[in-house]
Design a protein around this motif. Structure first.
Motif, PDB file in Angstrom:
ATOM      1  N   ILE A  73       0.815  -1.207   0.000  1.00  0.00           N
ATOM      2  CA  ILE A  73       0.000   0.000   0.000  1.00  0.00           C
ATOM      3  C   ILE A  73       0.853   1.264   0.000  1.00  0.00           C
ATOM      4  CG2 ILE A  73      -1.858  -1.175   1.240  1.00  0.00           C
ATOM      5  CD1 ILE A  73      -0.995   0.482   3.733  1.00  0.00           C
ATOM      6  N   LYS A  74       0.222   2.345  -0.395  1.00  0.00           N
ATOM      7  CA  LYS A  74       0.807   3.673  -0.260  1.00  0.00           C
ATOM      8  C   LYS A  74      -0.045   4.435   0.751  1.00  0.00           C
ATOM      9  CE  LYS A  74       2.004   7.899  -2.749  1.00  0.00           C
ATOM     10  NZ  LYS A  74       1.985   8.626  -4.056  1.00  0.00           N
ATOM     11  N   GLN A  75       0.509   4.645   1.936  1.00  0.00           N
ATOM     12  CA  GLN A  75      -0.237   5.326   2.989  1.00  0.00           C
ATOM     13  C   GLN A  75      -0.387   6.809   2.657  1.00  0.00           C
ATOM     14  OE1 GLN A  75       0.705   4.507   7.214  1.00  0.00           O
ATOM     15  NE2 GLN A  75       0.861   6.732   7.461  1.00  0.00           N
ATOM     16  N   ILE A  76      -1.614   7.294   2.800  1.00  0.00           N
ATOM     17  CA  ILE A  76      -1.895   8.708   2.556  1.00  0.00           C
ATOM     18  C   ILE A  76      -1.946   9.475   3.875  1.00  0.00           C
ATOM     19  CG2 ILE A  76      -3.577  10.346   1.609  1.00  0.00           C
ATOM     20  CD1 ILE A  76      -4.421   8.048  -0.302  1.00  0.00           C
ATOM     21  N   LYS A  77      -2.594   8.891   4.874  1.00  0.00           N
ATOM     22  CA  LYS A  77      -2.707   9.543   6.188  1.00  0.00           C
ATOM     23  C   LYS A  77      -2.945   8.492   7.258  1.00  0.00           C
ATOM     24  CE  LYS A  77      -5.272  13.161   8.694  1.00  0.00           C
ATOM     25  NZ  LYS A  77      -4.071  13.962   9.046  1.00  0.00           N
ATOM     26  N   MET A  78      -2.312   8.666   8.419  1.00  0.00           N
ATOM     27  CA  MET A  78      -2.563   7.788   9.551  1.00  0.00           C
ATOM     28  C   MET A  78      -3.402   8.535  10.585  1.00  0.00           C
ATOM     29  SD  MET A  78       0.015   5.682  12.049  1.00  0.00           S
ATOM     30  CE  MET A  78       0.416   4.494  10.758  1.00  0.00           C
ATOM     31  N   PHE A  79      -4.530   7.931  10.964  1.00  0.00           N
ATOM     32  CA  PHE A  79      -5.409   8.516  11.967  1.00  0.00           C
ATOM     33  C   PHE A  79      -5.151   7.918  13.356  1.00  0.00           C
ATOM     34  CE2 PHE A  79      -7.671   8.673   7.900  1.00  0.00           C
ATOM     35  CZ  PHE A  79      -7.895  10.041   7.806  1.00  0.00           C
ATOM     36  N   LYS A  80      -4.604   6.723  13.378  1.00  0.00           N
ATOM     37  CA  LYS A  80      -4.311   6.046  14.646  1.00  0.00           C
ATOM     38  C   LYS A  80      -3.259   4.991  14.372  1.00  0.00           C
ATOM     39  CE  LYS A  80      -6.549   3.378  18.353  1.00  0.00           C
ATOM     40  NZ  LYS A  80      -7.816   2.716  18.765  1.00  0.00           N
ATOM     41  N   GLY A  81      -2.218   4.924  15.220  1.00  0.00           N
ATOM     42  CA  GLY A  81      -1.213   3.891  15.010  1.00  0.00           C
ATOM     43  C   GLY A  81       0.180   4.345  15.370  1.00  0.00           C
ATOM     44  N   PRO A  82       1.196   3.598  14.935  1.00  0.00           N
ATOM     45  CA  PRO A  82       2.592   3.883  15.278  1.00  0.00           C
ATOM     46  C   PRO A  82       3.128   5.083  14.511  1.00  0.00           C
ATOM     47  CG  PRO A  82       2.491   2.077  13.729  1.00  0.00           C
ATOM     48  CD  PRO A  82       1.070   2.391  14.095  1.00  0.00           C
ATOM     49  N   SER A  83       4.329   5.487  14.845  1.00  0.00           N
ATOM     50  CA  SER A  83       4.944   6.640  14.186  1.00  0.00           C
ATOM     51  C   SER A  83       5.402   6.320  12.765  1.00  0.00           C
ATOM     52  CB  SER A  83       6.134   7.150  15.012  1.00  0.00           C
ATOM     53  OG  SER A  83       7.077   6.102  15.217  1.00  0.00           O
ATOM     54  N   GLN A  84       5.720   5.047  12.487  1.00  0.00           N
ATOM     55  CA  GLN A  84       6.182   4.668  11.157  1.00  0.00           C
ATOM     56  C   GLN A  84       5.009   4.441  10.207  1.00  0.00           C
ATOM     57  OE1 GLN A  84       7.151   0.197  12.614  1.00  0.00           O
ATOM     58  NE2 GLN A  84       7.699   0.575  10.481  1.00  0.00           N
ATOM     59  N   ASP A  85       5.232   4.648   8.922  1.00  0.00           N
ATOM     60  CA  ASP A  85       4.206   4.401   7.915  1.00  0.00           C
ATOM     61  C   ASP A  85       3.927   2.903   7.797  1.00  0.00           C
ATOM     62  OD1 ASP A  85       4.049   7.070   7.414  1.00  0.00           O
ATOM     63  OD2 ASP A  85       4.907   6.985   5.401  1.00  0.00           O
ATOM     64  N   ILE A  86       2.697   2.589   7.430  1.00  0.00           N
ATOM     65  CA  ILE A  86       2.325   1.211   7.136  1.00  0.00           C
ATOM     66  C   ILE A  86       2.553   0.969   5.646  1.00  0.00           C
ATOM     67  CG2 ILE A  86       0.472  -0.494   7.146  1.00  0.00           C
ATOM     68  CD1 ILE A  86       1.489   0.375   9.924  1.00  0.00           C
ATOM     69  N   GLU A  87       3.288  -0.084   5.336  1.00  0.00           N
ATOM     70  CA  GLU A  87       3.647  -0.364   3.942  1.00  0.00           C
ATOM     71  C   GLU A  87       2.914  -1.564   3.355  1.00  0.00           C
ATOM     72  OE1 GLU A  87       7.841  -0.839   4.086  1.00  0.00           O
ATOM     73  OE2 GLU A  87       8.266   1.305   4.347  1.00  0.00           O
ATOM     74  N   ALA A  88       2.318  -2.407   4.228  1.00  0.00           N
ATOM     75  CA  ALA A  88       1.656  -3.612   3.727  1.00  0.00           C
ATOM     76  C   ALA A  88       0.497  -4.001   4.630  1.00  0.00           C
ATOM     77  CB  ALA A  88       2.652  -4.771   3.621  1.00  0.00           C
ATOM     78  N   VAL A  89      -0.523  -4.576   4.009  1.00  0.00           N
ATOM     79  CA  VAL A  89      -1.703  -5.074   4.712  1.00  0.00           C
ATOM     80  C   VAL A  89      -1.800  -6.568   4.469  1.00  0.00           C
ATOM     81  CG1 VAL A  89      -4.219  -5.018   4.810  1.00  0.00           C
ATOM     82  CG2 VAL A  89      -2.947  -2.885   4.554  1.00  0.00           C
ATOM     83  N   LEU A  90      -1.872  -7.348   5.537  1.00  0.00           N
ATOM     84  CA  LEU A  90      -1.968  -8.806   5.445  1.00  0.00           C
ATOM     85  C   LEU A  90      -3.402  -9.248   5.719  1.00  0.00           C
ATOM     86  CD1 LEU A  90       1.236  -9.703   7.494  1.00  0.00           C
ATOM     87  CD2 LEU A  90       1.011  -9.669   5.005  1.00  0.00           C
ATOM     88  N   THR A  91      -3.826 -10.304   5.032  1.00  0.00           N
ATOM     89  CA  THR A  91      -5.158 -10.848   5.254  1.00  0.00           C
ATOM     90  C   THR A  91      -5.174 -12.308   4.837  1.00  0.00           C
ATOM     91  OG1 THR A  91      -7.527 -10.415   4.902  1.00  0.00           O
ATOM     92  CG2 THR A  91      -6.088 -10.270   2.961  1.00  0.00           C
ATOM     93  N   ALA A  92      -6.231 -13.018   5.209  1.00  0.00           N
ATOM     94  CA  ALA A  92      -6.389 -14.411   4.796  1.00  0.00           C
ATOM     95  C   ALA A  92      -6.681 -14.473   3.297  1.00  0.00           C
ATOM     96  CB  ALA A  92      -7.515 -15.066   5.593  1.00  0.00           C
ATOM     97  N   PRO A  93      -6.407 -15.616   2.665  1.00  0.00           N
ATOM     98  CA  PRO A  93      -6.523 -15.691   1.198  1.00  0.00           C
ATOM     99  C   PRO A  93      -7.949 -15.744   0.668  1.00  0.00           C
ATOM    100  CG  PRO A  93      -5.864 -17.813   2.090  1.00  0.00           C
ATOM    101  CD  PRO A  93      -5.833 -16.851   3.234  1.00  0.00           C
ATOM    102  N   VAL A  94      -8.925 -16.128   1.490  1.00  0.00           N
ATOM    103  CA  VAL A  94     -10.305 -16.245   1.012  1.00  0.00           C
ATOM    104  C   VAL A  94     -11.261 -15.654   2.048  1.00  0.00           C
ATOM    105  CG1 VAL A  94      -9.921 -18.266  -0.450  1.00  0.00           C
ATOM    106  CG2 VAL A  94     -10.482 -18.586   1.957  1.00  0.00           C
ATOM    107  N   SER A  95     -12.434 -15.237   1.590  1.00  0.00           N
ATOM    108  CA  SER A  95     -13.418 -14.621   2.477  1.00  0.00           C
ATOM    109  C   SER A  95     -14.002 -15.612   3.473  1.00  0.00           C
ATOM    110  CB  SER A  95     -14.545 -13.992   1.658  1.00  0.00           C
ATOM    111  OG  SER A  95     -15.217 -14.975   0.882  1.00  0.00           O
ATOM    112  N   ALA A  96     -13.961 -16.909   3.153  1.00  0.00           N
ATOM    113  CA  ALA A  96     -14.499 -17.919   4.069  1.00  0.00           C
ATOM    114  C   ALA A  96     -13.789 -17.899   5.422  1.00  0.00           C
ATOM    115  CB  ALA A  96     -14.386 -19.311   3.439  1.00  0.00           C
TER     116      ALA A  96
END
Length: 220
Positions: A73-96
């Motif tokens: 991802i390309k972070q545009i703005k952080m509203f809550k979280g650490p001081s460093q930018d977030i560069e990646a979002v992890l998730t499970a491979p399927v909606s199930a």
């Protein structure tokens, strides 16, 4: 976007299909007001998704490989979280199993909330609050910078049936589902549950932050 109920309750209902001998998992999420989603999340950001890759995450107890999807991802703005930018979002491979599908063209902006992970990453599920930025109301966007945080000591209680009432002064009744028959009704789109001068909580509507002596809901 069909997902986005928020990161508090995400249960995996495991159903055994005796006739086929297969094991099926289903993701089940309880509706949550956007303010609750904000307060319960480790991280809340506005971002674009620019890439996707599948990762190996070890094996389960049966020796089967575990896969995870990483969205770059390309972070545009952080509203809550650490001081460093977030560069990646992890998730499970399927909606199930509560995995989230995001558009990777980089043309869409999202509000993404979820759990913090190491190395500038975060983890999300279908139960986290994830919305297309353009689909959010002006009040919701404005509340991300201050008002939701002001209400994190309050408790938003979903009204299951009418009549319903609060059981403690720090509660706000959420009636969108019972009155409007939808999760994102007036209260979700235009109100925040904010602590008042007497330490009780009440719904507040307005673009400006509540006054210090705030006692009742106000309209813009």
């Amino acid at each position: 976007m069909p997902f986005s109920m928020n990161g508090v309750i995400c249960t995996l209902a495991v159903l055994t299909l005796w006739r086929t001998g297969e094991l099926t998992e289903a993701c089940s999420c309880a509706p949550v007001h956007p303010q609750q989603a904000f307060c319960n999340a480790d991280i809340v950001i506005r971002a674009k998704v620019v890439g996707e890759q599948e990762l190996d995450a070890g094996n389960d107890i049966y020796g089967n490989p575990i896969k995870r999807i990483q969205y770059d991802i390309k972070q545009i703005k952080m509203f809550k979280g650490p001081s460093q930018d977030i560069e990646a979002v992890l998730t499970a491979p399927v909606s199930a199993v509560c995995g989230v599908t995001l558009d990777t063209s980089g043309k869409k902006e999202y509000l993404i909330s979820g759990r913090a992970e190491s190395g500038g990453r975060m983890h999300v599920t279908l139960c986290d609050y994830i919305m297309l930025w353009d689909s959010m109301s002006p009040t919701q966007k404005k509340s991300l910078t201050q008002r939701y945080q002001m209400g994190c000591e309050c408790k938003i209680v979903r009204c299951p049936t009418l009549p319903c009432e609060i059981s403690a002064p720090e509660e706000c009744l959420w009636t969108d589902l019972i009155i409007e028959k939808q999760v994102y009704g007036r209260q979700a789109n235009h109100y925040a549950c904010v602590k008042r001068a007497d330490n009780s909580c009440s719904w507040y509507r307005g673009i400006a932050p509540p006054k210090k002596e705030f006692l009742d809901a106000e309209d813009p």
